[in-house]
Design a protein around this motif. Structure first.
Motif, PDB file in Angstrom:
ATOM      1  N   THR A 109       0.831  -1.196   0.000  1.00 40.41           N
ATOM      2  CA  THR A 109       0.000   0.000   0.000  1.00 40.41           C
ATOM      3  C   THR A 109       0.866   1.247   0.000  1.00 40.41           C
ATOM      4  O   THR A 109       0.609   2.197  -0.723  1.00 40.41           O
ATOM      5  CB  THR A 109      -0.923   0.030   1.228  1.00 40.41           C
TER       6      THR A 109
ATOM      7  N   GLN B 218       0.886   4.250  -2.728  1.00 40.79           N
ATOM      8  CA  GLN B 218       0.524   5.611  -2.296  1.00 40.79           C
ATOM      9  C   GLN B 218       1.537   6.647  -2.782  1.00 40.79           C
ATOM     10  O   GLN B 218       1.155   7.720  -3.197  1.00 40.79           O
ATOM     11  CB  GLN B 218       0.443   5.653  -0.774  1.00 40.79           C
ATOM     12  N   THR B 219       2.820   6.282  -2.676  1.00 42.01           N
ATOM     13  CA  THR B 219       3.844   7.275  -3.029  1.00 42.01           C
ATOM     14  C   THR B 219       3.944   7.479  -4.543  1.00 42.01           C
ATOM     15  O   THR B 219       4.364   8.521  -4.985  1.00 42.01           O
ATOM     16  CB  THR B 219       5.232   6.871  -2.476  1.00 42.01           C
TER      17      THR B 219
ATOM     18  N   ALA C  92      -2.118   7.270  -7.122  1.00 50.15           N
ATOM     19  CA  ALA C  92      -3.252   6.871  -6.286  1.00 50.15           C
ATOM     20  C   ALA C  92      -3.782   5.522  -6.760  1.00 50.15           C
ATOM     21  O   ALA C  92      -4.055   5.347  -7.939  1.00 50.15           O
ATOM     22  CB  ALA C  92      -4.355   7.920  -6.388  1.00 50.15           C
TER      23      ALA C  92
ATOM     24  N   ALA D  21      -7.312   7.667   2.565  1.00 50.91           N
ATOM     25  CA  ALA D  21      -6.237   8.150   3.429  1.00 50.91           C
ATOM     26  C   ALA D  21      -6.787   8.541   4.793  1.00 50.91           C
ATOM     27  O   ALA D  21      -7.821   9.196   4.893  1.00 50.91           O
ATOM     28  CB  ALA D  21      -5.554   9.357   2.773  1.00 50.91           C
ATOM     29  N   GLY D  22      -6.081   8.111   5.837  1.00 51.15           N
ATOM     30  CA  GLY D  22      -6.495   8.470   7.185  1.00 51.15           C
ATOM     31  C   GLY D  22      -7.655   7.649   7.715  1.00 51.15           C
ATOM     32  O   GLY D  22      -8.171   7.927   8.794  1.00 51.15           O
TER      33      GLY D  22
ATOM     34  N   ALA E 135      -6.937   2.164   6.259  1.00 53.59           N
ATOM     35  CA  ALA E 135      -5.574   2.574   5.944  1.00 53.59           C
ATOM     36  C   ALA E 135      -4.657   2.330   7.137  1.00 53.59           C
ATOM     37  O   ALA E 135      -3.540   1.817   6.989  1.00 53.59           O
ATOM     38  CB  ALA E 135      -5.558   4.047   5.551  1.00 53.59           C
TER      39      ALA E 135
ATOM     40  N   GLN F  53      -1.542  -0.020   6.845  1.00 52.14           N
ATOM     41  CA  GLN F  53      -0.249   0.660   6.745  1.00 52.14           C
ATOM     42  C   GLN F  53       0.540   0.614   8.052  1.00 52.14           C
ATOM     43  O   GLN F  53       1.755   0.736   8.042  1.00 52.14           O
ATOM     44  CB  GLN F  53      -0.477   2.111   6.316  1.00 52.14           C
TER      45      GLN F  53
ATOM     46  N   TRP G  71       2.512   7.846  11.000  1.00 54.31           N
ATOM     47  CA  TRP G  71       1.239   7.839  10.260  1.00 54.31           C
ATOM     48  C   TRP G  71       0.323   8.971  10.739  1.00 54.31           C
ATOM     49  O   TRP G  71      -0.340   9.639   9.948  1.00 54.31           O
ATOM     50  CB  TRP G  71       0.569   6.471  10.441  1.00 54.31           C
TER      51      TRP G  71
ATOM     52  N   GLN H 115       1.468  12.086   9.219  1.00 49.84           N
ATOM     53  CA  GLN H 115       1.095  12.159   7.799  1.00 49.84           C
ATOM     54  C   GLN H 115      -0.392  12.452   7.620  1.00 49.84           C
ATOM     55  O   GLN H 115      -0.826  12.922   6.585  1.00 49.84           O
ATOM     56  CB  GLN H 115       1.384  10.823   7.103  1.00 49.84           C
ATOM     57  N   ASN H 116      -1.174  12.075   8.624  1.00 51.96           N
ATOM     58  CA  ASN H 116      -2.627  12.259   8.558  1.00 51.96           C
ATOM     59  C   ASN H 116      -3.073  13.146   9.710  1.00 51.96           C
ATOM     60  O   ASN H 116      -3.673  12.670  10.697  1.00 51.96           O
ATOM     61  CB  ASN H 116      -3.329  10.896   8.627  1.00 51.96           C
TER      62      ASN H 116
END
Lengths: 472, 162
Positions: free
Chosen positions: B30, B34-35, B38, B45-46, B50, B54, B82, B85-86
């Protein structure tokens, strides 16, 4: 010996006003059901001339295993035909109460040589000796002109050939079951010298469903399992209910909106309210002996300490301030000391402190871990759960930690609660779950000597029992 | 006793290895998608999904312990990253225990376990206002049965996106 029928020498009103158990509280938590006020009066019945003689018949309940005393409980003689079933039912409840204590063995009615009708003129002692009875209970039931029911009983010493006690009660007919329990208590008290515990209730957590989707509901019943009712609908997780020693109130833990807090439940009104406004999880509640305070734990930043809250002034007092887990606090009956559970020494052990939090002393020193201490209403013992080498135990010890002994054990036995006379304990026993998460949990009672372990019948699974005081 | 504890730890470690390796696999996949671009069917996301894919949605504890085990620290480190990031995610940390303890003590122990992760995350720069803890004691087992394996799996913190 002449038998003077229904000649109360003294009349003593017992409790002037009684509240009946609130019934069918329904699925909503807050629906109120007003208690029905009942008038109950008692009259002492004595036999002319012989009433003061001291009988020899006694049961010593402190000895450990005792041979149960053979007792005959005759049907209560109905004064009119429509009361026949009530008379049979009252005798049934009394016989069941006495037998459940393990101290008495009821004799089969089919063996009786003298009828309940004939008994109204006094016992033919030889007939009762012939079937091995040492004690005999006779009684009658009648309806008054005002609609009230009159129930009387007499306890006879078959060997000494005399009446030991006799009482008459007036009540509403629907109250017959409580009268039966009150009669059982009077008989138990006369024969053992200890206060009875039959006119009591047990609040507990009813459980159903698999381990990971367990539905838990607050439930209440008479100590013999009758008059069972659910108090909550299972939509919120509820745990660890405890009876007030002075009022018809319960304190317990509920997860409402995923917020675990201590609540109060008023049995007369059905009303429930959260205990105070606290920033962290509050749990492990118990009433103080005077019923005016609740002692509980609160968790803050991962640390649990013990607090009290005065129910009238709302004043909160913090009793422990220690980085260890401090929980499961229980007052001594005089309110001067508190026993609690702490892992401050590295593992779960029992500690006693003064009511202001001073003078903390460890009292448990055996192998394994100790938990859920509960001070006996007599003050002489502390009951607890002990865990050692994968086995759980219910045990008792003196408040100084001496005289420890185990009463019951199993895969999981937990959460002892005392009958109000301090002679009998209730707890729950859970069996290992299978791979589908099917789990069995039931309530048990056991007497203080470790004998007479009995399952309490409940409609579903059960845990976290709490015994009420004698109903006022 | 010590032998039994060893068995528990061993069972827990085994369970973990199995659990983590599978999670790491999916997580890595995943992460890569993602990087780059999409993914057409990847988790939002979030989202809880996820997080589970992740990071992993839980860590495990030793019997009667609330310190984060060395073999679990990686998951909590990933969780901290994570969460950064979110930044809009609000997280509840649910502390849980096995059934081999008493109810009230386990409520306190579950609270300790939840708090252990909360403190760890805050120490790594996650704003405390995004985090909430709750203890379920022994009331919410994840794995059914009364076995050493089930108990090891049930002594856990579970991470729930609010």
């Amino acid at each position: 010996m002449p038998y003077v029928a229904s000649s109360p020498l003294t009349t003593a009103p017992l409790t002037p006003r009684l509240r009946a158990p609130a019934r069918s509280l329904g699925r909503t938590l807050g629906r109120a059901v007003a208690g029905v006020a009942l008038l109950l009066t008692a009259a002492v019945l004595t036999v002319g001339g012989a009433g003061s003689a001291q009988a020899q018949l006694n049961v010593d309940i402190t000895k450990g295993f005792v041979d149960p005393m053979p007792i005959a409980v005759s049907d209560f003689q109905p004064a009119r035909p429509e009361l026949a079933q009530t008379g049979i039912d009252i005798a049934g409840v009394v016989g069941n109460d006495l037998a459940s204590s393990g101290l008495f063995k009821t004799i089969e009615k089919s063996a009786f040589l003298q009828t309940s009708q004939e008994l109204q003129n006094g016992p033919r002692y030889g007939d009762w000796r012939a079937i091995g009875a040492q004690a005999l209970v006779s009684g009658s039931v009648d309806l008054q002109a005002d609609g009230r029911m009159r129930v009387e009983f007499r306890l006879w010493d078959v060997l000494a050939e005399q009446q030991m006690t006799g009482l008459a009660y007036m009540t509403t007919p629907s109250n017959w079951r409580r009268i039966a329990h009150i009669i059982s208590d009077a008989i138990y008290q006369r024969l053992t010298g200890e206060e009875g515990y039959f006119d009591t209730r047990i609040v507990y957590i009813s459980e159903s469903g698999p381990q990971n989707r367990r539905i838990k509901r607050l439930a209440i019943m008479d100590q013999d399992g009758a008059n069972h009712q659910f108090l909550t609908d299972g939509s919120n997780l509820v745990l660890t209910p405890r009876f007030s020693p002075t009022t018809q109130e319960i304190t317990y833990l509920a997860y409402v909106n995923d917020t675990p807090r201590v609540y109060l439940f008023n049995l007369n009104t059905g009303q429930q309210e959260v205990l105070g406004d606290f920033p962290g999880m509050t749990f492990a509640p118990r009433f103080s002996p005077d019923g005016n305070r609740v002692i509980f734990s609160m968790a803050r930043a991962g640390n649990s300490d013990i607090y009290t809250m005065d129910l009238r002034t709302r004043k909160v007092e913090r009793l422990t301030d220690n980085p260890a887990i401090d929980t499961s606090a229980s007052f001594s009956p005089d309110g001067s000391r508190i026993v609690f559970n702490s892992d401050r020494g590295g593992s779960q052990q029992l500690y006693v402190m003064n009511a202001d939090g001073s003078n903390v002393q460890r009292i448990s020193f055996g192998e394994g871990r100790y938990a859920t201490p509960v001070w006996s209403p007599r003050g002489d013992l502390i009951a607890f759960t002990r865990m050692n080498q994968g086995t759980f135990y219910i045990g008792v010890m003196a408040p100084d930690g001496s005289g420890e002994r185990m009463l019951s054990s199993g895969f999981l036995v937990e959460g002892p609660t005392w009958a109000p006379n301090g002679r009998v304990l209730a707890y729950f026993r859970q069996d290992p779950a299978d791979s589908n998460g099917k789990v069995t949990s039931k309530l048990y009672t056991i007497d203080l000597t470790g004998f007479n372990e009995r399952k309490v019948q409940t409609p579903l699974d059960a845990s976290d029992p709490a015994w009420s005081p004698l109903i006022p | 006793m010590s032998l039994k504890l060893l068995t528990i730890v061993a069972a827990a470690a085994l369970a973990l290895t199995a659990c983590e390796s599978s999670q790491q696999n999916t997580g890595a996949t995943t992460g890569t998608t993602q990087t780059t671009t999409a993914a057409p069917s990847g988790p939002v996301a979030g989202s809880q999904e996820a997080l589970t894919q992740q990071v992993g949605d839980r860590i495990f504890f030793d019997f009667d312990k609330s310190d984060i085990r060395a073999d679990q620290r990686g998951t909590v480190d990933k969780l901290a990253a994570w969460l950064k990031q979110n930044p809009s995610v609000q997280l509840t940390i649910e502390g849980n225990c096995d059934e081999r303890g008493t109810r009230e003590y386990n409520l306190a122990l579950g609270e300790r376990r939840a708090n252990a992760v909360q403190e760890y995350l805050v120490a790594r720069g996650v704003n405390a206002s995004r985090l909430k803890t709750i203890s379920y004691g022994k009331e919410r087992p994840a794995v059914l049965g009364s076995t050493e394996y089930a108990w090891a799996q049930n002594r856990r913190d579970q991470f729930v996106v609010r």
